[in-house]
Design an enzyme around this catalytic site. Structure first.
Site, PDB file in Angstrom:
ATOM      1  N   HIS A 105     -31.543 -14.389 -51.824  1.00 45.70           N
ATOM      2  CA  HIS A 105     -32.954 -14.796 -51.752  1.00 45.70           C
ATOM      3  C   HIS A 105     -33.876 -13.625 -52.134  1.00 45.70           C
ATOM      4  O   HIS A 105     -34.690 -13.723 -53.044  1.00 45.70           O
ATOM      5  CB  HIS A 105     -33.314 -15.215 -50.318  1.00 45.70           C
ATOM      6  CG  HIS A 105     -32.519 -16.341 -49.762  1.00 45.70           C
ATOM      7  ND1 HIS A 105     -32.693 -17.642 -50.160  1.00 45.70           N
ATOM      8  CD2 HIS A 105     -31.557 -16.372 -48.800  1.00 45.70           C
ATOM      9  CE1 HIS A 105     -31.883 -18.425 -49.466  1.00 45.70           C
ATOM     10  NE2 HIS A 105     -31.181 -17.681 -48.636  1.00 45.70           N
TER      11      HIS A 105
HETATM   12  C1  BDR Z   1     -35.305 -15.546 -46.160  1.00 45.25           C
HETATM   13  O1  BDR Z   1     -35.030 -15.536 -44.745  1.00 45.25           O
HETATM   14  C2  BDR Z   1     -34.379 -14.357 -44.388  1.00 45.25           C
HETATM   15  O2  BDR Z   1     -33.347 -14.612 -43.485  1.00 45.25           O
HETATM   16  C3  BDR Z   1     -33.900 -13.719 -45.643  1.00 45.25           C
HETATM   17  O3  BDR Z   1     -33.903 -12.299 -45.520  1.00 45.25           O
HETATM   18  C4  BDR Z   1     -34.869 -14.193 -46.690  1.00 45.25           C
HETATM   19  O4  BDR Z   1     -35.978 -13.335 -46.794  1.00 45.25           O
HETATM   20  C5  BDR Z   1     -34.600 -16.732 -46.762  1.00 45.25           C
HETATM   21  O5  BDR Z   1     -35.058 -17.926 -46.177  1.00 45.25           O
END
Ligand code: BDR
Ligand code: CA
Length: 323
Positions: A250
């Site tokens: 992500h």
């Molecule tokens: C986002 O949520 C966090 O757990 C990750 O680091 C990322 O930024 C994804 O939904």
């Protein structure tokens, strides 16, 4: 080469750490600072993790570079929502960085902390660099919202804010409606989205397609082993929950969008954040209707995933101990 001046606001977090790895391995970037925020882990832990990860990565680079200062920040969300730390630990590990520290690796020694808080650092960098600054926000938007409350000219004055958060055409990943970063502090997201800043929103529509298969981290040297330890808890979670062997990138995708926007196809669309107390709390409502007026926010809707993954892995090769 004209460098892109960047500040990364993050909550490390396994994929935040991978985004920091990508940033430090990218010669196009002048990484001016890292600011920490409560999200995957409490604020103090996010600060400590960010410092450790930056120091660890810096020591592994084959071409050493100046390392950015790390600033502590945001422990109080605007909306006062609680975070389910147990659920976070099941993904990111009990201290947020999988099994990286303590593991085979000892945490690196840390330099003296710069003393300035995240909000102050963001405000002074925004004032100093204006349009020439890109902010990459990889956690809840608490720090950025507080910056806007203190200085309403700061966020609209920067060149671009790339936000990892939300979802346009798909469900959330914490609740049926909400993605984690927005879910942690919906009021903050609303403040930032309405701030008048130039925002690129990199949400689950594209980040769910940015997948690092476990086999890419097999074998290799000490650095690759470190990355294996880092992603181990998250990879177990993805296998259990989704039957997928690997982890989602992500945050690295949002960081990559600051370097090469061409990985993504974006549309300018109106985006609002649901801040009611009902089941849609934390949802990013993106107006995708054909007749919708043009919005201010560039929403990422499509991704060239093969080129992105190639880019990410190629950058990891600039660490000693990758192979
Ligand atoms: C986002 O949520 C966090 O757990 C990750 O680091 C990322 O930024 C994804 O939904
Ligand atoms: Ca994050």
């Amino acid at each position: 080469m004209k460098k892109i001046r960047v500040v990364i606001d993050c909550d490390p977090g396994v994929d935040d750490a991978l985004a920091l790895a990508l940033a430090l391995a990218s010669p196009e970037l002048d990484l001016l600072a890292v600011t920490a925020v409560r999200g995957n882990v409490p604020a103090g832990r996010a600060f400590r993790n960010a410092r450790r990860v930056v120091a660890w990565l810096g020591a592994q680079l084959s071409h050493p570079r100046d390392l950015p200062p790390v600033h502590p920040g945001g422990s109080r969300p605007l909306g006062r929502d609680r975070i389910d730390w147990k659920a976070s630990a099941a993904i990111h590990g009990p201290d947020g960085l999988g099994r990286l520290f303590p593991g085979v690796l000892r945490p690196p020694r840390l330099e003296r902390n710069p003393g300035q808080g995240a909000e102050e650092a963001l405000i002074s960098l925004a004032r100093k660099w204006g349009r020439r600054l890109t902010v990459v926000a990889l956690g809840p938007l608490t720090n950025l919202a507080r910056v806007h409350q203190r200085d309403p000219s700061a966020l609209p004055g920067v060149g671009r804010i790339v936000v990892m958060g939300g979802a346009a055409r798909m469900p959330g990943n914490v609740t049926p409606a909400a993605e984690f970063n927005i879910h942690c502090d919906p009021e903050a997201a609303r403040v930032v989205f309405q701030s008048g800043a130039r925002i690129t929103l990199v949400g689950l529509d594209v980040t769910r397609r940015a997948f690092l298969p476990s086999r890419a981290l097999e074998r290799g040297g000490a650095f690759r082993k470190g990355l294996r330890d880092l992603v181990s808890v998250y990879a177990d979670f993805c296998k259990r929950r989704r039957g997928m062997d690997g982890v989602f990138l992500h945050d690295p995708l949002a960081l990559a969008a600051a370097i090469r926007p061409g990985f993504l196809r974006c549309e300018r669309l109106p985006v609002t954040v649901e801040c009611g107390r009902g089941p849609a709390r934390g949802m990013t409502v993106v107006d995708l209707r054909a007749e919708a007026p043009k919005g201010r926010i560039e929403v990422a809707l499509d991704l060239d995933e093969r080129s992105f993954l190639r880019f990410f892995l190629e950058r990891m090769r600039s660490y000693r101990g990758w192979s």
